[in-house]
Design an enzyme around this catalytic site. Structure first.
Site, short mmCIF file in Angstrom:
data_model
loop_
_atom_site.label_atom_id
_atom_site.label_comp_id
_atom_site.label_asym_id
_atom_site.label_seq_id
_atom_site.Cartn_x
_atom_site.Cartn_y
_atom_site.Cartn_z
N ASP A 211 0.82 -1.20 0.00
CA ASP A 211 0.00 0.00 0.00
C ASP A 211 0.87 1.27 0.00
O ASP A 211 1.86 1.35 0.74
CB ASP A 211 -0.87 -0.03 1.28
CG ASP A 211 -1.98 0.99 1.27
OD1 ASP A 211 -2.85 0.91 0.40
OD2 ASP A 211 -1.97 1.87 2.17
N GLU A 273 2.03 -0.08 -4.87
CA GLU A 273 1.03 0.92 -5.23
C GLU A 273 1.71 2.28 -5.31
O GLU A 273 2.20 2.80 -4.29
CB GLU A 273 -0.11 0.99 -4.20
CG GLU A 273 -1.23 1.89 -4.72
CD GLU A 273 -2.14 2.49 -3.66
OE1 GLU A 273 -3.18 3.06 -4.03
OE2 GLU A 273 -1.81 2.44 -2.46
C1 NOJ Z 1 -4.51 3.03 -0.69
C2 NOJ Z 1 -5.63 2.05 -0.63
O1 NOJ Z 1 -5.83 1.50 -1.91
C3 NOJ Z 1 -6.83 2.79 -0.10
O2 NOJ Z 1 -8.00 2.02 -0.18
C4 NOJ Z 1 -6.55 3.21 1.32
O3 NOJ Z 1 -7.63 3.99 1.81
C5 NOJ Z 1 -5.27 4.03 1.40
N1 NOJ Z 1 -4.20 3.46 0.64
C6 NOJ Z 1 -4.80 4.13 2.81
O4 NOJ Z 1 -4.26 2.91 3.22
#
Ligand code: NOJ
Length: 554
Positions: A211, A273
């Site tokens: 993440d 990500e």
């Molecule tokens: C990215 C995630 O895809 C999202 O759903 C989340 O709210 C944020 N990061 C915080 O972890």
């Protein structure tokens, strides 16, 4: 321009994550196996036959760890457990064994940037300024006026700082206030997070989607961020240019540590990500390809659905890829409106055909295979903190609509949960007609189109590993390219417009063979001069190898 296949190992044995389709499951919404209205691990286990029928190879689960669920699992209170909502460690082991028994892979979601404010690390950190874990998080004194230490803002609205009256300081959070950010300038933090990841690697998971990996470290001086002159006025977070909270040079050393850990376990994948444009994204492969295997490439989600824009974006991305780096593409996720709502229902199959015939690893989002739409969420049912914290932009920013339960059949609760349960989010309005069982029985359904497409991809080495060449056809709203390997050559022609088009593929002689059409209505020999594309139609054809071309095209 030709782009050659560059698997990172010999072509006879590319790593599994280069030749597999990744499938993103939002566990709360996939299938409820215990009747509480929330999807869980047992539900996923029950869904494995279905997943196998989709020919997807790697299942990525959004977080399943113990969590107060303020951000539905992206606020982790224990990195080495399973939230009781989802099941137990024994359920997890059973799922992993079931996945592996089918030759599939399982990827978990690691959330290293922040914990829940209920995580014991934060409870300790917050307990006093002298606590040994104080500096595991980012604490700062108030500004002279008593306000936050700087102008940083949260993705979920408002300042990125919350004041803690007990200790008289602010802590940093770029998401909800319940998600305090860890301080990766403190060496013990990285060590602790690596050992959490190792726990799951030891258990046999095949990798992680990590993440917000590009946010892991912030400017040491906590300097204010400048105003963004190009702000579109829509997403409040876009008001500033995030030059001190994102994409800091020190992040790469941290990612290399994660990667080195993963590599110790063999072929485990690191999906990062990273919401950056391609030029800034590429360094996340690592100078020696020692960072992310797959830094997520969000182009197909963010760009307007126009053939010329996409053509240029694909060319740019392919041209920028470092030698040996492997591409990846994605069409949807739990943070973005559903594919059907973005590109329109008429284009949804064309979009899937693009995703699944491009060079690189595709990631599919659960439910897109049956053409799920954004759900309608009445105000009292809104659950997403991004919407709750910013009511003024909730309609635009709320992420509940793309997280509604997967409809399995036309029965009570669409087969997602037992009849007596109340699904955690409302089912889609169309679930009685648009569901897995109905589409399974309809040979021309979106689901059966998706299966035909994934089966074709997985059975065709040229689609898995072949080179990519765009074919200039000079026709607006049409995208044409070839994928070729060892003399096998496929032509993909996608009509992104609503008028029929005649393509002059004069460089090709004679006939091709249609392997798949978006309408599932055409197969076999087809004239190539001209090739006729119906409105909103996509075709995959096998075309003769053609080594010499007068116009320099494939
Ligand atoms: C990215 C995630 O895809 C999202 O759903 C989340 O709210 C944020 N990061 C915080 O972890």
């Amino acid at each position: 321009m030709a782009v050659s296949p560059q698997p990172s190992q010999t072509r006879s044995a590319p790593p599994w994550w280069q030749t597999s389709i990744l499938y993103h499951i939002y566990p709360r919404s996939f299938r409820d196996g215990d009747g509480d209205g929330v999807g869980d691990l047992r539900g996923i286990l029950q869904g494995l036959d279905y997943l196998e029928s989709l020919k997807v190879g790697g299942l990525w689960l959004s977080p399943i760890f113990p969590s107060p669920m303020r951000d539905f699992g992206y606020d982790v209170a224990d990195y080495t457990g399973i939230d009781p909502l989802f099941g137990t460690l024994a359920d997890f082991d059973a799922l992993l064994a079931g996945v592996h028994a089918r030759g599939l892979k399982l990827i978990l979601d690691l959330v290293p940037n922040h914990t829940s404010n209920e995580h014991p690390w934060f409870l300790a950190s917050r307990s006093g300024r002298d606590d040994p874990k104080r500096d595991w998080y980012v604490w700062r004194d108030p500004a002279p006026d008593g306000g936050p230490p700087n102008n940083w803002i949260s993705f979920f609205g408002g300042p990125a700082w919350t004041f803690d009256p007990a200790t008289g300081q602010y802590y940093l959070h770029q998401f909800d206030r319940s998600q305090p950010e860890l301080n990766y300038r403190h060496p013990e933090v990285l060590r602790a997070m690596l050992s959490c990841a190792a726990f799951w690697l030891e258990r046999g998971v095949d990798g992680f989607r990590v993440d917000v990996i590009w946010l892991l470290i912030k400017d040491a001086l906590l300097r204010d961020e400048p105003v963004n002159p190009d702000w579109d006025g829509v997403n409040p977070h876009g008001r500033l240019r995030h030059i001190h909270t994102a994409d800091q040079p020190e992040v790469h050393a941290i990612i290399r540590e994660f990667r080195a850990l993963f590599d110790r376990y063999g072929e485990r994948v690191l999906v990062g990500e990273i919401s950056l444009a391609p030029p800034e994204l590429m360094p996340y492969y690592g100078r020696n390809l020692d960072e992310c295997h797959l830094p997520v490439n969000f182009r197909l989600i963010y760009l307007p659905w126009r053939a010329e824009i996409l053509r240029r974006a694909i060319a740019e991305y392919e041209a920028l890829l470092p030698p040996g780096a492997w591409p990846n593409w994605v069409l949807g996720n739990h943070d973005q409106p559903r594919l059907v709502n973005r590109v329109g229902r008429a284009q949804a199959r064309v979009a899937q055909m693009l995703l699944l015939t491009l060079r690189g690893t595709p990631t599919c989002y659960y439910g897109d295979e049956i053409g799920m739409e954004n759900g309608r969420i009445p105000p009292e049912k809104i659950r997403d903190p991004q919407a709750i914290n910013q009511p003024e932009v909730a309609a635009l920013m709320g992420r509940d609509p793309q997280r509604t339960p997967l409809p399995w059949d036309a029965g009570p609760n669409a087969g997602f949960a037992p009849a007596a349960a109340e699904p955690w989010l409302p089912l889609g309005d169309d679930c009685a007609v648009r569901n897995v069982r109905t589409q399974d029985g309809d040979p021309a359904s979106d689901l059966n189109f998706f299966r035909a497409l994934t089966a074709l991809r997985q059975a065709t080495p040229a689609l898995l590993l072949g080179d990519y060449r765009e074919v200039p056809v000079g026709v607006a709203e049409v995208l044409v390219y070839t994928r070729a390997l060892d003399g096998d050559r496929l032509l993909i022609a996608l009509n992104l417009g609503s008028a029929s088009r005649h393509l002059d593929l004069g460089f090709l002689a004679g006939e091709g063979c249609i392997l798949l059409a978006t309408g599932l209505d055409l197969q076999g020999a087809a004239l190539l001069t001209p090739l006729v594309l119906a409105p909103n139609q996509g075709l995959v054809l096998r075309i003769p190898p053609h080594p010499s071309s007068p116009r320099g095209v494939p």
